[in-house]
Structure formats: C-alpha cells, structure tokens
Design an enzyme around this catalytic site. Structure first.
Site, short mmCIF file in Angstrom:
data_model
loop_
_atom_site.label_atom_id
_atom_site.label_comp_id
_atom_site.label_asym_id
_atom_site.label_seq_id
_atom_site.Cartn_x
_atom_site.Cartn_y
_atom_site.Cartn_z
N CYS A 1 0.79 -1.33 -0.03
CA CYS A 1 0.01 0.02 -0.11
C CYS A 1 0.83 1.18 0.11
O CYS A 1 1.89 1.37 0.60
CB CYS A 1 -0.89 -0.09 1.21
SG CYS A 1 -1.95 -1.38 1.33
N ASN B 1 -1.77 2.83 5.43
CA ASN B 1 -0.55 1.46 4.96
C ASN B 1 -0.29 0.83 6.40
O ASN B 1 0.17 1.44 7.30
CB ASN B 1 0.47 2.15 4.47
CG ASN B 1 1.65 1.15 4.08
OD1 ASN B 1 2.91 1.62 4.20
ND2 ASN B 1 1.29 0.02 4.02
N GLY B 2 -0.58 -0.57 6.36
CA GLY B 2 -0.01 -1.07 7.63
C GLY B 2 -1.31 -2.24 8.03
O GLY B 2 -2.11 -2.48 7.22
N GLU C 1 18.95 -16.79 -6.59
CA GLU C 1 18.36 -15.51 -6.93
C GLU C 1 17.90 -15.64 -8.38
O GLU C 1 16.86 -15.00 -8.70
CB GLU C 1 19.62 -14.29 -6.84
CG GLU C 1 19.11 -12.93 -7.32
CD GLU C 1 17.95 -12.33 -6.54
OE1 GLU C 1 17.57 -13.06 -5.53
OE2 GLU C 1 17.75 -11.34 -7.05
N GLU D 1 9.06 -14.81 -10.16
CA GLU D 1 8.37 -13.79 -9.83
C GLU D 1 7.77 -12.89 -10.80
O GLU D 1 6.64 -12.30 -10.67
CB GLU D 1 9.12 -12.91 -8.51
CG GLU D 1 9.95 -12.07 -9.16
CD GLU D 1 10.65 -11.18 -8.32
OE1 GLU D 1 10.18 -10.57 -7.40
OE2 GLU D 1 11.99 -11.17 -8.01
N HIS E 1 19.26 -36.71 -5.23
CA HIS E 1 18.89 -37.03 -4.30
C HIS E 1 17.21 -36.90 -4.06
O HIS E 1 16.48 -36.91 -3.21
CB HIS E 1 19.33 -36.22 -3.06
CG HIS E 1 20.70 -36.49 -2.71
ND1 HIS E 1 21.11 -38.11 -2.49
CD2 HIS E 1 21.69 -36.15 -2.99
CE1 HIS E 1 22.71 -38.12 -2.27
NE2 HIS E 1 22.92 -36.74 -2.79
#
Ligand code: F6R
Length: 603
Positions: free
Chosen positions: A2, A100-101, A477, A484, A500
């Site tokens: 937000c 925001n939160g 990374e 994403e 494995h």
C-alpha cells in the site's frame, strides 16, 4: 504494501495525488482511491484495479479541492474491491483516512463500535480507524487522532482528513514508513520519496509514534502525548530522472541497465572518504565470535552469497536466516554476535522485527540498506548504504547487485582486521570489485544473447537452476527472479543435490540453468549437467564454458574473466536478463507482477 499520499496547498490536489500514486504503485496495485476536500463534503472516488482504472473513472469528473489524500492498495483484509479500497470514510462521512499497515485488534474494535450501532461497509481492518476517529471526535482532529492511535495495535502510516478541520491534513506513523515533503506549492505526506520528488527534495522522516499536522504553509510535529517535537528537515539526493522510466520499456530493464553506475557509486561511496568507509573502519570485529545475516527474498539470497564470501575469506562462522524465521526461533545471538540486516527498502516488516529481536538479545546490528531515512537504517547500530538510487520495479536488480558489493567490501575489511588474508590477496580482490562496473557493462552490451535463450523458455512449465557453493547461492536469486515475474515455476538446487530426489522431475526438454564459475568444481558441476542431459534435459550453462562442447542439448553463456568469489556479481546480470526476457516474451506486466508489492511492510 500500500502506498499513501496526501497534499495540502494552493493547487488542485487531484492531479498531484494521482501523479504521486503513480510513483507509489509498486507498493500495491489491487485498487486505488482518492479523497479531496470539496465545498462542504469529503469527495471520494475509488476503483478496483490498478491506477489507470481509477484515472479512467475520474475522467469527466470534477474532483477538485486543495486538500486531499490518495491510496494504492495491496489487499490484506478483504478482497480487492471498491468497498475495500481506501480512502475509508466514517459512517457520518466527516472523517476520511488512508492507511498503510495492519490493525491487529481491528475485530475487537469493530465489535465494540458495532455494539454502539455503527455500521461497517467494508471487510477491511482500515475502516475501523475512520469509524473510531468519528466516534472519538472531540472537535479537534489532532487530539482525536492521538486517542485513536492509542487504541490501535499493529502498524500504520495514516493520512487523515476531517470535515470539521478544513485547513489541515493529519499524518501518523507507527511501524510503517511516512515522509513529509515541504514544497513551494504546499506540503505533502507520502509513503516514499519518488511520490513527491517532482515537487520537492526537502523532507522530514516521521518516526514511530509521531503525528504531523500539515497546513498549506506550515508543518508541526507532536508525540502521542500531544507534546510538540522538533524535527530536522533533510535533503534528498536522488534526482527526478532516477525515478522515471526514461524511455525504457520497463523500470526493471532500466534498473538492470543502471547497474554499472549503481555499482560504481556504491564502490566510490565505500572505498573513499565517506560515511560507509567510516562505518566499515569503525567496526570492531574482535568483539564478535559469530556473524548472522538475516533478510527476506532477494536480500536473503544476497546474504547467502555473503556467507560464502565471509566464511571463505575470514574463516568465521556465518549463519544466514530468513528474517521471518529468525524472529520467532528464539535465536542464539548475544553481545558477541554481529547481526547483519540486508534490505533495499529498510522497511520490510520481518527484517525490522529480526533486527529488534537481535538488539534485545544484545547483538550488534549492522544494516545494509538502500533507502536513507528508513526504519532499519535508523534503528540498526550502524548502517552501510547501497547507492542504487530509487528502485521502482518490484523485482530487485540494482539494489541486489549493490548489496553484493557491500558484502564483499565488508568481508575484505573483516579479513584485513582478522589478518586472515594477505594484503596482496585483498588488494587483488578490491581491484576485482573496482573492475565490476566495466565487466557488468560488457555483459549488458550483449543483452541480445540472453534474449535469445530466454525466448526458448516461454512454454516451459518448470526450470531448474543449479550450482555448487557460491554458484548455488546465485542460483537461488536466478530462480526467484524468473518465477516472480514470468510465473514459470522454478527451483534452485545445489547441483550435487538433484540426484537425491529432484532429478525425477527431469524429462525431455526440461530446462536446467547451470552456473559454474569455480575451476575447482567445474568437473563436478559438469557431471551433474551430464546427468540431467542424459535424462532429456536441455542445459544453459553460465560461467566457464567448455570450449567446443556445446550441442543442441548444451548451450553456453561465458562470463567475463573474474575470480569465483566475485563472480555472482556477473552471473546475476545474466540471470536477471533471463528472467526479464522470459517475462517480456510472455507479454507480462513486468514491473507489477501479480500478487506482489515492493515493500513488504506487513507480516
Ligand atoms: C525480489 C524482491 C524481494 C525483496 C524482499 C526484501 O525481487 O525484491 O524478494 O528482496 O521483499 O525486500 P527489502 O530488500 O526491501 O527488505
């Protein structure tokens, strides 16, 4: 998570708020909304979807006023919908808020208010704040806001408008970022600097449990006891251009291309007379018997690279912990532990909590942060700043690269103080770091090569990234970057680990990206490459390439010459471009991948 903005001044607030929201959209893009102080009402327009949907909705409307607040949402409580969008109004339509939160005790507060006959119109935790403010309103929005704040548990950056206090905008903060910008056309509140950079570079950073009262030509600050406090006006050094796309198709591409400069600036600001240099030189490593690195996402991956570098050069134990795990695991840290926090934003909720946990246990905390004035940069015992400039794309690139550089330079300093490496070795490594901007540029000059390989993976269902030791660290990374933004499933494995279990997933034409920069481990990694090729996989090898050995199953991208420890800074550039082009080939919204937001300021 937000973004909020607010304006009070002598101009029409609507375009200023929309312009600011555009710069905050990376923080959430499920819905957006705006409230302005009209003639005798607070006028609100909200819209599900990203900001352009709100802009279309506003076309032809005359939403005008010289005070306003705006919000771009990353949904936590309640689905993305118009009702759940901000700004939220109290039932009497006299107080509007953007938040925001997360308000953790919102259920309890809501029940209390409902029992008094107040009706809620959304499923959000945030509406509680507007309703509570109207319930407590005592004729003065400042004292009312303090009363409200004292009832709230959780985190918040808040902008508040009250119809009965028509000449002011109130802002409060606890555990979420908020800045106050001072400009010639009026004053702003914002979650982040780029939102207001066009109008001012003069800001106050709000601290926890502070309240700001903005008028068109003044700003006053108070603590939650209502006592006035003095704050220092600070100057932002970021340029306006740095927060613009500048003709590039996406911020992510622009930020990838900016890496030589970001690296150069970070190296300069650390090797030569600067605050970073002073911080590094003043660290007393003889105090520590253990190093713990803690962070989230890509910053965690940078930490994994850091572990290999510090352990190899300094022979000191380094643990790397996900901040979300570290904070709850009753961590074994004490006053003999150096805890390193890595964060681009400096506002990641889990990393902040990990830092506070470490401090409570007596550890010395050193942060590596990009955003000046952020919570982590201020609260950690010491801070090294990456000089990446504003990073807007949700997927981090230049901040990650500059984090690596600071971890190298920190490792060299530690090795020097501990005497674990000769001055010659360290001087050679420092020269290699100094040469990185040029080598990264060499890679960037050949983006077409990576584009070609990435084109071949558009229809892949799953891609594996493998490497050994430090190459495994950077494989993590590469895998995160790809998944994403391209939504292609991928996983990173230590190359020796595939057999494995995971090798059962390899079938005809599964793509495996192998990273191999260590001479010593080259044959070992190549054996794993052979193992997957013989089971039908296609391999893209990045690093040291076997001359003349490529085939329809094995392709190669060679890196400029570089020692193994520094090589992640080069291989990651290929991996970023690979992820970028994989997503671009699918026509995806690269800067705003679904379900994500840049600053993860909630748990
Ligand atoms: C991935 C990415 C995230 C962040 C993570 C931590 O591209 O950007 O994984 O690295 O959310 O964010 P900061 O560094 O702001 O603490």
């Amino acid at each position: 998570m937000c973004g909020i903005i607010g304006y009070i001044g002598n101009q029409n607030a609507t375009p200023l708020i929309l312009e600011g929201l555009k710069k905050l959209e990376y923080r959430g893009y499920d819905s957006a909304g705006i409230a302005v102080f009209g003639d005798n009402s607070i006028d609100i327009v909200k819209q599900k979807g990203n900001l352009s949907a709100l802009e279309s909705r506003l076309e032809g409307m005359h939403l005008e006023g010289q005070i306003g607040i705006g919000h771009t949402r990353w949904a936590t409580h309640g689905e993305p919908s118009e009702a759940n969008s901000h700004p939220h109004l109290g039932g009497k339509e006299r107080i509007a808020i953007v938040h925001n939160g997360i308000i953790e005790n919102y259920r309890q507060l809501t029940e209390q208010l409902e029992s008094k006959g107040i009706t809620f119109t959304s499923e959000t935790d945030s509406e509680t704040i507007a309703q509570l403010a109207e319930y407590y309103y005592d004729g003065d929005i400042v004292s009312t806001s303090i009363k409200v704040a004292n009832r709230l548990e959780g985190s918040y950056a808040l902008g508040i408008l009250s119809l009965d206090d028509p000449d002011m905008l109130v802002a409060l903060r606890k555990d979420n970022p908020l800045i106050i910008g001072i400009s010639d056309i009026g004053n702003f509140i914002a979650s982040d600097v780029p939102a207001i950079l066009k109008h001012t570079n003069q800001v106050y950073y709000m601290e926890d449990k502070e309240i700001a009262v903005l008028k068109g030509d003044s700003v006053e600050f108070f603590n939650f006891d209502g006592e006035p406090i003095q704050k220092e006006l600070e100057t932002i050094t970021w340029s306006l251009d740095s927060a613009e796309k500048g003709g590039h198709p996406h911020f992510m591409f622009k930020e990838i291309m900016e890496q030589p400069q970001a690296l150069e600036d970070t190296i300069q600001s650390t090797l030569y007379d600067s605050e970073n240099k002073r911080v590094l030189e003043s660290l007393d490593f003889s105090n520590f018997n253990k190093v713990v690195i803690t962070a989230c996402g890509s910053a965690y991956n940078a930490g994994v690279v850091g572990k290999y570098v510090i352990e190899r050069l300094c022979r000191v134990t380094v643990e790397v912990e996900l901040a979300s795990e570290f904070r709850y695991k009753d961590p074994i840290v004490d006053d003999k532990t150096l805890v390193i926090l890595i964060s681009q934003s400096g506002e990641t909720a889990d990393t902040i909590a990990a830092m506070r946990e470490a401090k409570t246990r007596g550890a010395y905390t050193l942060s590596i942060v990009n955003v000046v004035g952020s919570t982590i940069s201020k609260e950690a015992d010491a801070c090294l700043f990456t000089a990446a400039g504003p990073e807007i794309a949700v997927a981090t690139t230049k901040a990650f690269s500059t984090q690596l550089v600071l971890l190298y330079l920190l490792a060299f300093q530690l090795a020097e103080k501990l005497g674990s490496q000769t001055p010659e070795v360290l001087s050679e490594l420092r020269s290699e770091v100094a040469a990185l901007p040029g080598k990264v540029q060499e890679i960037l000059d050949q983006v077409d090569t990576v584009q070609k390989y990435a084109a071949s993976c558009v229809n892949c269902k799953s891609i594996f990234f493998i490497g050994r030791n430090i190459d495994y660290a950077i494989a993590l990374e590469g895998s995160l970057k790809l998944k994403e933004i391209s939504y292609i499933h991928s996983e990173a494995y230590a190359a020796g680990e595939l057999k494995h279990g995971t090798i059962s997933l390899i079938e005809d034409d599964t793509l495996v990206v192998a990273i191999s920069t260590s001479q010593k481990l080259f044959d070992k990694t190549m054996s794993n490459v052979e193992q997957v090729i013989s089971r039908g996989a296609k391999v893209l090898l990045i690093g040291n390439c076997p001359c003349g050995n490529t085939s329809d199953k094995l392709s190669c991208i060679a890196l400029p010459q570089c020692s193994e420890l520094i090589s992640p800074s080069l291989s990651v550039i290929i991996l970023q471009l690979f992820g970028y082009y994989a997503a671009a080939n699918k026509g995806l919204d690269i800067d705003k991948p679904r379900n994500l937001a840049k600053s993860v300021t909630v748990e």
